[in-house]
Design an enzyme around this catalytic site. Sequence first.
Site, PDB file in Angstrom:
ATOM      1  NE  ARG A   1       0.211   1.364   3.434  1.00  0.00           N
ATOM      2  CZ  ARG A   1       1.117   2.246   3.717  1.00  0.00           C
ATOM      3  NH1 ARG A   1       2.395   1.899   3.794  1.00  0.00           N
ATOM      4  NH2 ARG A   1       0.842   3.507   3.915  1.00  0.00           N
ATOM      5  N   GLY A   2       0.277   2.419  -0.067  1.00  0.00           N
ATOM      6  CA  GLY A   2       1.061   3.638  -0.243  1.00  0.00           C
ATOM      7  C   GLY A   2       1.139   3.916  -1.739  1.00  0.00           C
ATOM      8  CB  ALA A   3       0.403   6.959  -3.706  1.00  0.00           C
TER       9      ALA A   3
ATOM     10  NE  ARG B   1      -6.117   1.072  -1.574  1.00  0.00           N
ATOM     11  CZ  ARG B   1      -5.463   1.595  -0.538  1.00  0.00           C
ATOM     12  NH1 ARG B   1      -4.193   1.283  -0.332  1.00  0.00           N
ATOM     13  NH2 ARG B   1      -6.059   2.433   0.288  1.00  0.00           N
TER      14      ARG B   1
ATOM     15  CD  GLN C   1      -3.117   2.963   6.928  1.00  0.00           C
ATOM     16  OE1 GLN C   1      -3.696   3.380   7.936  1.00  0.00           O
ATOM     17  NE2 GLN C   1      -3.738   2.847   5.771  1.00  0.00           N
TER      18      GLN C   1
ATOM     19  CG  ASP D   1      -2.798   8.125  -1.414  1.00  0.00           C
ATOM     20  OD1 ASP D   1      -2.642   8.637  -0.296  1.00  0.00           O
ATOM     21  OD2 ASP D   1      -2.522   6.949  -1.663  1.00  0.00           O
TER      22      ASP D   1
ATOM     23  CG  ASN E   1      -2.019  11.715   2.782  1.00  0.00           C
ATOM     24  OD1 ASN E   1      -1.536  10.804   2.106  1.00  0.00           O
ATOM     25  ND2 ASN E   1      -1.679  11.908   4.044  1.00  0.00           N
ATOM     26  CE  LYS E   2      -5.035   5.973   4.448  1.00  0.00           C
ATOM     27  NZ  LYS E   2      -6.007   5.119   3.748  1.00  0.00           N
TER      28      LYS E   2
HETATM   29  O1  MRU Z   1      -4.376   3.444   2.304  1.00  0.00           O
HETATM   30  P1  MRU Z   1      -2.890   3.584   2.196  1.00  0.00           P
HETATM   31  O2  MRU Z   1      -2.166   3.002   3.353  1.00  0.00           O
HETATM   32  O3  MRU Z   1      -2.397   3.073   0.875  1.00  0.00           O
HETATM   33  O4  MRU Z   1      -2.655   5.145   2.230  1.00  0.00           O
HETATM   34  C1  MRU Z   1      -1.359   5.639   2.163  1.00  0.00           C
HETATM   35  C2  MRU Z   1      -1.309   7.115   2.330  1.00  0.00           C
HETATM   36  O5  MRU Z   1      -2.306   7.771   2.528  1.00  0.00           O
HETATM   37  C3  MRU Z   1       0.018   7.769   2.156  1.00  0.00           C
HETATM   38  O6  MRU Z   1       0.098   8.914   2.932  1.00  0.00           O
HETATM   39  C4  MRU Z   1       0.162   8.151   0.678  1.00  0.00           C
HETATM   40  O7  MRU Z   1       0.037   7.018  -0.130  1.00  0.00           O
HETATM   41  C5  MRU Z   1       1.420   8.825   0.388  1.00  0.00           C
HETATM   42  S1  MRU Z   1       2.699   7.651   0.466  1.00  0.00           S
HETATM   43  C6  MRU Z   1       4.114   7.919   0.054  1.00  0.00           C
END
Ligand code: MRU
Length: 365
Positions: free
Chosen positions: A53-55, A90, A203, A244, A254-255
Site C-alpha cells: 500500500r502507499g501510492a 484501488r 498505518q 495519493d 491523502n489518508k
Molecule cells: O491506504 P494507504 O495506506 O495506501 O494510504 C497511504 C497514504 O495515505 C500515504 O500517505 C500516501 O500514499 C502517500 S505515500 C508515500
Amino acid sequence: MKVDGIATRTIWPADDGKTVEIIDQTLLPHVFEVARLRTVEEAATAISTMQVRGAPLIGAAAAYGMALAMEDDSSDANVAAAHDLLLATRPTAVNLRWALAEMRAALLPVAPNRRALAAWMRANDIADEDVEINRAIGEHGFALFRDIFEKKGRPQRLNVLTHCNAGWLATVDWGTALAPIYRAFEEGLPIHVWVDETRPRNQGASLTAWELGQHGVPHTVIADNAGGHLMQHGLVDACIVGTDRTTATGDVCNKIGTYLKALAAFDNGVPFFVALPGPTVDWTLTDGVAQIPIEQRSAREQSHIAGLTGDGRVETVRLVPEGSACANYAFDVTPARLVTALVTERGVCPASREGLASLYPEHAQ
Ligand code: MRU
C-alpha cells in the site's frame, strides 16, 4: 532502508526471474514476512488487501503485476485485461493509473514474444526511479527542516508530526514524507516524530512507528485527535505528510484525517508540508474536493481491530457494537490554501498551479 540492519526494499523481482516478492504489510508490526506473487491476480489481491500500500508502492506493484501477466499471456488482449484488473484495485492513488499507462506504452509497441522481458525491464525501472525520486525529496525536505531548526535557534528537539505511513513502506524505498526525516536524522538534527496512529487501519501506529523504530528515529505515537492540542502548545514545529493524488492546482488527497491536521496547523501557524513524487500529480484535475474519487473500504476495518495478545498471537477483535453501522472513508482532500509548500523530487514549490508548473513545465498546459 533497513530491517534488522539489512538493506531491504518493499518489493523486488524474485531470484527465479518469474515472480515477485513483497513485504506483507498486513502482518506488520508484529510479524515480518515476505510473500511471493506469482500471477497478476495475486498482484491485484496484494494491492486491494493492502499487503502492499502507499501510492508509489501501489504503482510499482501494478507495474510488476503487468510483468507477471506477460509471463502468462503476452497478447494484446491480456495487456488490456491485466491493465484493467490492476486499475480496479484501488481508486484514489493516481500512481496506479500512471504506472499502468507507462507499462502499456512500453508493451504495446513490442512484439508479443518479447513483452515479458520488456515488462520486467520497465517495472524494474519504475521501481528504481521511485527510489531515486524519494531520495531527492529527502534532500529538499531536509533543507526545509534545517531552516526551521536554525530559525528556531537550534532547539533541543525538532518536533515533526506525520499522518498515516508515507515512509519507505509506502514506496519502493526511502518514503516521501519520511525521506526528509531520515535525512535529517542522518545529518544529526535532533528530530522527533509525532506519529498519528491513523485509524482505522493504523498505518501510523503499526507501520510508521515500526519503520522509524528500525532506524532508531525518536518518535511518539499519538491518538489521531491529539495533534491540534500539541500544536496549540507549541509542541509541533512542522507537519509533513504524503499524498495519493495532487491536482494540477495543488489540492492534496491523502489518508483520512489529513485535512483536520492541516486545519489545525493553519490555525496555529505551523508549517504544513506535503511530500510527493511527480507521478502523484493528476494533471487532468483542478478541484480536489469535487474531482478526486475517495475510496470507501470495508466497514470491518472500522468495526474490528487487530493486535498482539499477551501470549504472542495476532488476533482481530470487534470494537464497535454489533448492529452499529460503520463508514470507512479512506482519504480526504486538503485544499491547496492550507498547504505551506509541496516538496517534490525537483524542489520545493507553492501548492498552486503556478508552483507546480514552475517545477514541471512539460505539464503546464
Ligand atoms: O491506504 P494507504 O495506506 O495506501 O494510504 C497511504 C497514504 O495515505 C500515504 O500517505 C500516501 O500514499 C502517500 S505515500 C508515500
